[in-house]
Write a protein that holds these residues in place. Sequence first.
Motif, PDB file in Angstrom:
ATOM      1  N   ARG A  29       0.834  -1.198   0.000  1.00 65.32           N
ATOM      2  CA  ARG A  29       0.000   0.000   0.000  1.00 65.32           C
ATOM      3  C   ARG A  29       0.865   1.242   0.000  1.00 65.32           C
ATOM      4  NH1 ARG A  29      -5.387   0.493   3.623  1.00 65.32           N
ATOM      5  NH2 ARG A  29      -5.078   2.625   2.947  1.00 65.32           N
ATOM      6  N   THR A  38      -1.241   8.007  10.361  1.00 63.66           N
ATOM      7  CA  THR A  38      -2.060   7.136   9.513  1.00 63.66           C
ATOM      8  C   THR A  38      -1.274   5.904   9.093  1.00 63.66           C
ATOM      9  OG1 THR A  38      -2.994   9.171   8.633  1.00 63.66           O
ATOM     10  CG2 THR A  38      -3.588   7.137   7.501  1.00 63.66           C
ATOM     11  N   ILE A  42      -2.548   2.136   9.839  1.00 62.27           N
ATOM     12  CA  ILE A  42      -2.832   1.161   8.773  1.00 62.27           C
ATOM     13  C   ILE A  42      -1.925  -0.061   8.919  1.00 62.27           C
ATOM     14  CG2 ILE A  42      -2.788   0.732   6.279  1.00 62.27           C
ATOM     15  CD1 ILE A  42      -3.422   3.734   5.899  1.00 62.27           C
ATOM     16  N   ASN A  45      -3.247  -2.162  11.752  1.00 63.46           N
ATOM     17  CA  ASN A  45      -4.540  -2.790  11.441  1.00 63.46           C
ATOM     18  C   ASN A  45      -4.405  -3.907  10.418  1.00 63.46           C
ATOM     19  OD1 ASN A  45      -5.801  -1.037  13.141  1.00 63.46           O
ATOM     20  ND2 ASN A  45      -6.670   0.266  11.548  1.00 63.46           N
ATOM     21  N   GLU A  46      -3.536  -3.713   9.441  1.00 64.73           N
ATOM     22  CA  GLU A  46      -3.452  -4.662   8.318  1.00 64.73           C
ATOM     23  C   GLU A  46      -2.202  -5.537   8.382  1.00 64.73           C
ATOM     24  OE1 GLU A  46      -4.026  -2.538   4.644  1.00 64.73           O
ATOM     25  OE2 GLU A  46      -5.857  -1.576   5.357  1.00 64.73           O
TER      26      GLU A  46
END
Length: 158
Positions: A29, A38, A42, A45-46
């Motif tokens: 990503r 951020t 992310i 979370n991922e």
Amino acid sequence: MEVQDPRFLCDDHCGRLARWLRFVGFDCRHDQSATDATVLMIAGNEDRIILTRDHHLAAMVLARQAILLQSSDPVGQLREVIDSLSLVIDQARVLTRCTMCNSPITPVAATDIWDRIPPYVQKTRTEFKTCSVCGRVYWEGTHLTRMVERLRGIGLPV
Ligand SMILES: [Zn+2]
């Protein structure tokens, strides 16, 4: 460290590396406007490994969740990522992921994308792939060949 099929997240300064990682098939990503906060959120979370040249950002996460890049060249950075995780390039995964948006790309009939390819390509190519998310069309051509040559130039088996 060694990780099976890792997923990555490039910070806003290494977007070109994201394209190279996707080119060889890795999930990466890259949100151009993402702040450090951020990026950290992310990645957490991922379950993604953060790729950055920012010492401060790298220091904010556990060592195994970030790779601090030294090179300013995206291909040199790709080499660093591959070396630090002992990754193996799988030739079958080259050009299976959209280099622009990270989505999987799949073969498509020429007639379906005819209006999206230049006339010289229409005359010379018959096999195409497309990204179902952003619509980008891929084909074997000089750009692709140049990318493969650069990877071979740093000793990667593509
Ligand atoms: Zn795409």
